[in-house]
Design an enzyme around this catalytic site. Sequence first.
Site, PDB file in Angstrom:
ATOM      1  N   HIS A  19       0.849  -1.189   0.000  1.00 33.09           N
ATOM      2  CA  HIS A  19       0.000   0.000   0.000  1.00 33.09           C
ATOM      3  C   HIS A  19       0.884   1.239   0.000  1.00 33.09           C
ATOM      4  O   HIS A  19       2.073   1.176   0.328  1.00 33.09           O
ATOM      5  CB  HIS A  19      -0.901   0.003   1.233  1.00 33.09           C
ATOM      6  CG  HIS A  19      -2.064  -0.923   1.109  1.00 33.09           C
ATOM      7  ND1 HIS A  19      -2.692  -1.476   2.187  1.00 33.09           N
ATOM      8  CD2 HIS A  19      -2.727  -1.393   0.017  1.00 33.09           C
ATOM      9  CE1 HIS A  19      -3.690  -2.238   1.783  1.00 33.09           C
ATOM     10  NE2 HIS A  19      -3.718  -2.208   0.470  1.00 33.09           N
ATOM     11  N   GLY A  66      -3.052  -2.106  -8.156  1.00 32.83           N
ATOM     12  CA  GLY A  66      -4.059  -2.779  -7.321  1.00 32.83           C
ATOM     13  C   GLY A  66      -5.469  -2.288  -7.561  1.00 32.83           C
ATOM     14  O   GLY A  66      -6.375  -3.089  -7.848  1.00 32.83           O
ATOM     15  N   ASP A  71      -4.597  -6.584  -7.889  1.00 38.11           N
ATOM     16  CA  ASP A  71      -4.805  -7.539  -6.796  1.00 38.11           C
ATOM     17  C   ASP A  71      -5.573  -8.760  -7.301  1.00 38.11           C
ATOM     18  O   ASP A  71      -5.272  -9.902  -6.932  1.00 38.11           O
ATOM     19  CB  ASP A  71      -5.563  -6.891  -5.638  1.00 38.11           C
ATOM     20  CG  ASP A  71      -4.796  -5.758  -4.979  1.00 38.11           C
ATOM     21  OD1 ASP A  71      -3.556  -5.827  -4.937  1.00 38.11           O
ATOM     22  OD2 ASP A  71      -5.440  -4.806  -4.506  1.00 38.11           O
ATOM     23  N   ASP A  91      -1.295  -1.625   4.780  1.00 35.79           N
ATOM     24  CA  ASP A  91      -1.447  -0.603   5.803  1.00 35.79           C
ATOM     25  C   ASP A  91      -2.775  -0.818   6.522  1.00 35.79           C
ATOM     26  O   ASP A  91      -3.830  -0.465   6.000  1.00 35.79           O
ATOM     27  CB  ASP A  91      -1.399   0.777   5.140  1.00 35.79           C
ATOM     28  CG  ASP A  91      -1.422   1.905   6.140  1.00 35.79           C
ATOM     29  OD1 ASP A  91      -1.629   1.658   7.346  1.00 35.79           O
ATOM     30  OD2 ASP A  91      -1.223   3.060   5.716  1.00 35.79           O
ATOM     31  N   HIS A  98     -10.089   0.019  -2.882  1.00 35.63           N
ATOM     32  CA  HIS A  98     -10.198  -1.348  -3.403  1.00 35.63           C
ATOM     33  C   HIS A  98     -10.009  -2.388  -2.281  1.00 35.63           C
ATOM     34  O   HIS A  98      -9.549  -3.483  -2.523  1.00 35.63           O
ATOM     35  CB  HIS A  98      -9.194  -1.556  -4.540  1.00 35.63           C
ATOM     36  CG  HIS A  98      -7.761  -1.450  -4.126  1.00 35.63           C
ATOM     37  ND1 HIS A  98      -7.186  -0.277  -3.739  1.00 35.63           N
ATOM     38  CD2 HIS A  98      -6.790  -2.391  -4.048  1.00 35.63           C
ATOM     39  CE1 HIS A  98      -5.922  -0.492  -3.425  1.00 35.63           C
ATOM     40  NE2 HIS A  98      -5.661  -1.767  -3.599  1.00 35.63           N
ATOM     41  N   ASP A 101     -10.896  -5.991  -2.858  1.00 33.14           N
ATOM     42  CA  ASP A 101      -9.920  -6.728  -3.666  1.00 33.14           C
ATOM     43  C   ASP A 101      -8.752  -7.203  -2.804  1.00 33.14           C
ATOM     44  O   ASP A 101      -8.245  -8.311  -2.979  1.00 33.14           O
ATOM     45  CB  ASP A 101      -9.379  -5.849  -4.797  1.00 33.14           C
ATOM     46  CG  ASP A 101     -10.460  -5.390  -5.754  1.00 33.14           C
ATOM     47  OD1 ASP A 101     -11.484  -6.102  -5.879  1.00 33.14           O
ATOM     48  OD2 ASP A 101     -10.286  -4.335  -6.361  1.00 33.14           O
ATOM     49  N   ARG A 107      -7.521 -13.719   1.081  1.00 29.09           N
ATOM     50  CA  ARG A 107      -8.324 -14.941   1.206  1.00 29.09           C
ATOM     51  C   ARG A 107      -7.841 -16.023   0.242  1.00 29.09           C
ATOM     52  O   ARG A 107      -7.650 -17.174   0.630  1.00 29.09           O
ATOM     53  CB  ARG A 107      -9.800 -14.637   0.942  1.00 29.09           C
ATOM     54  CG  ARG A 107     -10.685 -15.864   1.069  1.00 29.09           C
ATOM     55  CD  ARG A 107     -12.120 -15.598   0.607  1.00 29.09           C
ATOM     56  NE  ARG A 107     -12.821 -16.855   0.523  1.00 29.09           N
ATOM     57  CZ  ARG A 107     -12.730 -17.715  -0.477  1.00 29.09           C
ATOM     58  NH1 ARG A 107     -11.960 -17.466  -1.513  1.00 29.09           N
ATOM     59  NH2 ARG A 107     -13.392 -18.856  -0.460  1.00 29.09           N
TER      60      ARG A 107
END
Length: 152
Positions: A19, A66, A71, A91, A98, A101, A107
């Site tokens: 980030h 991203g 992402d 962060d 996003h 995402d 996940r």
Amino acid sequence: MNNTQRTLPTQKHIALVAHDHCKEELINWCKTHRTLLSQHHLYGTGTTGNMIQQMAELTVNPLLSGPMGGDQQLGALIAEKKIDMLIFFWDPMNAVPHDPDVKALMRIATVWNIPMAMNIATANFLINSPNFNQEVQIRIPDYDTYLKARLK
């Protein structure tokens, strides 16, 4: 769903993501570990990948930014077993547009059980592990067998 094994190769495919407030930290981490990282295939989202390539002098396969889908590109590569490790300096104090995402990427990396670092301490543990430069067996979902059983 049952599980099966996957071999992570000696020369790994490593995704590097950060980030905005963490980009400098990731770039410095890449500079510190340049020699080790240069022995692997690196992927980076948008600005982060370009900055690592220029400032850490590493070859990085570029993806979209991203927020523009990078992402999700990484998530697809993980699901296709084309990414072996994720280093994502995120962060936790700043929400990003996003964010869904980002959560989906974390996940999918967890679903496919790849080594994942979300901060410098964990990234240091991973890169200093004897497994970093060795073949490693990991357990993953046996999706192929699952699909065959569902199609019968």
